[in-house]
Write a protein that holds these residues in place. Structure first.
Motif, short mmCIF file in Angstrom:
data_model
loop_
_atom_site.label_atom_id
_atom_site.label_comp_id
_atom_site.label_asym_id
_atom_site.label_seq_id
_atom_site.Cartn_x
_atom_site.Cartn_y
_atom_site.Cartn_z
N ARG A 73 -3.40 -3.21 -69.14
CA ARG A 73 -3.99 -1.58 -69.74
C ARG A 73 -3.33 -1.67 -71.32
N GLN A 74 -2.24 -2.27 -71.51
CA GLN A 74 -1.82 -2.52 -73.25
C GLN A 74 -1.85 -3.80 -73.59
N GLU A 75 -3.06 -4.30 -73.02
CA GLU A 75 -3.51 -5.81 -73.46
C GLU A 75 -4.87 -4.80 -74.30
N ILE A 76 -5.42 -4.95 -73.69
CA ILE A 76 -6.68 -4.50 -73.47
C ILE A 76 -6.46 -3.83 -75.13
N GLU A 77 -6.04 -2.76 -74.88
CA GLU A 77 -5.90 -1.67 -76.35
C GLU A 77 -5.41 -2.78 -77.54
N SER A 78 -4.78 -3.98 -77.67
CA SER A 78 -4.84 -5.11 -78.12
C SER A 78 -6.19 -5.72 -78.32
N TRP A 79 -6.87 -5.79 -77.93
CA TRP A 79 -7.90 -7.10 -78.24
C TRP A 79 -8.95 -6.45 -79.24
N PRO A 80 -8.95 -7.47 -80.43
CA PRO A 80 -10.00 -6.95 -81.53
C PRO A 80 -11.49 -7.49 -81.36
N THR A 81 -11.77 -6.89 -80.68
CA THR A 81 -13.36 -7.60 -79.85
C THR A 81 -13.83 -5.69 -81.19
N ALA A 82 -15.38 -6.22 -81.16
CA ALA A 82 -16.62 -4.92 -81.18
C ALA A 82 -16.97 -4.38 -80.58
N PHE A 83 -16.61 -3.40 -79.73
CA PHE A 83 -16.20 -3.15 -78.41
C PHE A 83 -15.73 -2.71 -77.55
N THR A 84 -14.75 -2.33 -76.99
CA THR A 84 -14.08 -2.44 -75.97
C THR A 84 -13.91 -0.78 -75.41
N GLY A 85 -14.52 -0.28 -73.85
CA GLY A 85 -14.37 0.35 -73.54
C GLY A 85 -14.01 0.31 -72.09
N VAL A 86 -12.69 1.45 -72.02
CA VAL A 86 -12.26 1.68 -70.27
C VAL A 86 -13.19 3.17 -70.14
N THR A 87 -13.19 2.59 -68.97
CA THR A 87 -13.62 4.20 -68.17
C THR A 87 -12.99 3.83 -66.22
N VAL A 88 -12.75 5.23 -65.60
CA VAL A 88 -12.81 5.72 -64.21
C VAL A 88 -13.05 6.33 -63.49
N ASP A 89 -12.76 6.11 -61.99
CA ASP A 89 -13.63 6.83 -61.29
C ASP A 89 -12.84 8.27 -61.27
N GLN A 90 -11.68 8.30 -61.33
CA GLN A 90 -10.96 9.03 -60.50
C GLN A 90 -10.29 9.51 -62.08
N PRO A 91 -9.89 10.03 -62.31
CA PRO A 91 -8.92 10.62 -64.01
C PRO A 91 -7.69 11.13 -63.01
N ASP A 92 -6.02 10.84 -63.61
CA ASP A 92 -5.47 11.89 -63.61
C ASP A 92 -4.98 12.65 -64.48
N ALA A 93 -4.01 14.25 -64.66
CA ALA A 93 -3.93 14.71 -65.25
C ALA A 93 -3.47 14.09 -66.89
N ASP A 94 -3.76 12.93 -66.94
CA ASP A 94 -2.76 12.27 -68.39
C ASP A 94 -4.45 11.97 -68.80
N TRP A 95 -4.59 11.17 -68.40
CA TRP A 95 -6.25 10.37 -69.08
C TRP A 95 -6.96 11.53 -69.52
N ARG A 96 -6.68 10.18 -70.73
CA ARG A 96 -7.84 11.09 -72.22
C ARG A 96 -9.25 10.42 -72.37
N GLY A 97 -9.76 9.63 -71.44
CA GLY A 97 -10.33 8.18 -71.90
C GLY A 97 -11.59 9.13 -70.50
N ASP A 98 -12.92 7.65 -71.08
CA ASP A 98 -13.92 7.83 -70.15
C ASP A 98 -14.00 7.95 -68.83
N VAL A 99 -14.38 9.20 -67.81
CA VAL A 99 -14.82 8.77 -66.71
C VAL A 99 -16.31 8.51 -66.14
N GLY A 100 -16.42 7.53 -64.93
CA GLY A 100 -17.12 7.33 -64.44
C GLY A 100 -17.66 6.20 -64.24
#
Length: 268
Positions: free
Chosen positions: A151-178
């Motif tokens: 998870r931390q490594e993903i955030e450091s990758w210098p890509t044109a676009f990096t997206g992360v999504t989850v099916d079932q978020p928890d109370a602390d999740w602030r990202g995409d869902v789906g």
């Protein structure tokens, strides 16, 4: 390649999730032949057996990293190893992602769950040669935030676009869902110049590959990694057969033009 497991010592161990670890391994003696992104090893837990595991990192020293999820007797044993323990490896087996064929084009990586691990060496290789590719996009999906690896490594990758999504978020999740395919609309790529690389649960692979084809990416430029029961990895036992393909020999990576008609056949 040898049919006898070659001893490798665990030199580092990283817990990725509650049931998944990454083991960094160094050969005790002579190293195995070089592995390439997409290939796999048969990883042996002494006293339990062996399972196929794709490489998640290739070291210049001849060492390898494998990310293993605890789902059975052998994987349980591997996940329970500690630094200093010895496991066995044989390989390399299978083919590669063939990233070099994407030179000059856009790279689009779609990963589901632990499927990110076999794609990690490809991502790092593409990012290490920024002049060789127009844009690199990484789309990652997981069931829950707790199931995300690297998870931390993903955030450091210098890509044109990096997206992360989850099916079932928890109370602390602030990202995409789906589902992960919903991120395709934000990725930066030109379909006719794109090579896509997909790994994860088979339903996700089907959905992602079909969506990519609908968006104009050529089916023979969508590379997917298929998981089957590989017992020998040498093409003798037939357990990994998918139609006319022995995946331990011509896979696990195949293009979607090959895979789609085979995966559309209902199993008995």
């Amino acid at each position: 390649m040898t049919a006898v497991p070659v001893p490798h010592r665990v030199v580092a161990r990283r817990a990725e999730t509650a049931d998944t670890v990454t083991l960094c391994l160094e050969p005790v003696g002579a190293a195995l032949p070089d592995f390439a992104p997409g290939q796999f090893a048969m990883v042996h837990s002494f006293g339990r057996g062996e399972i196929p595991v794709s490489v998640s990192s290739v070291q210049a020293t001849g060492g390898l990293a494998h990310t293993v999820r605890s789902v059975g007797a052998v994987s349980d044993g591997l996940c329970a190893t500690r630094v200093g323990d010895v496991v066995g490896l044989r390989g390399p087996y299978g083919n590669t992602w063939e990233l070099e064929r994407a030179h000059g084009g856009d790279v689009l990586v779609v990963a589901g769950g632990i499927g990110l691990a076999p794609l990690r060496p490809l991502i790092l290789s593409a990012l290490a040669e920024p002049e060789a590719y127009r844009r690199v996009n990484v789309l990652v999906g997981a069931r829950t935030p707790g199931d995300l690896i690297a998870r931390q490594e993903i955030e450091s990758w210098p890509t044109a676009f990096t997206g992360v999504t989850v099916d079932q978020p928890d109370a602390d999740w602030r990202g995409d869902v789906g589902v992960v395919t919903q991120l395709l609309g934000r990725a930066q790529f030109e379909p006719d110049g794109t090579w896509a690389f997909v790994c994860g649960p088979e339903p996700m692979i089907r959905a992602a590959a079909r969506e990519l084809a609908q968006r104009g990416v050529r089916r023979d430029r969508v590379r997917v990694s298929l998981e089957r029961n590989m017992r020998c990895a040498t093409g003798h036992c037939g357990h990994c057969q998918l139609g006319p393909l022995l995946l331990c020999q011509v896979g696990p990576v195949v293009n979607w033009a090959q895979a789609e008609p085979l995966l559309s056949v209902r199993e008995l």
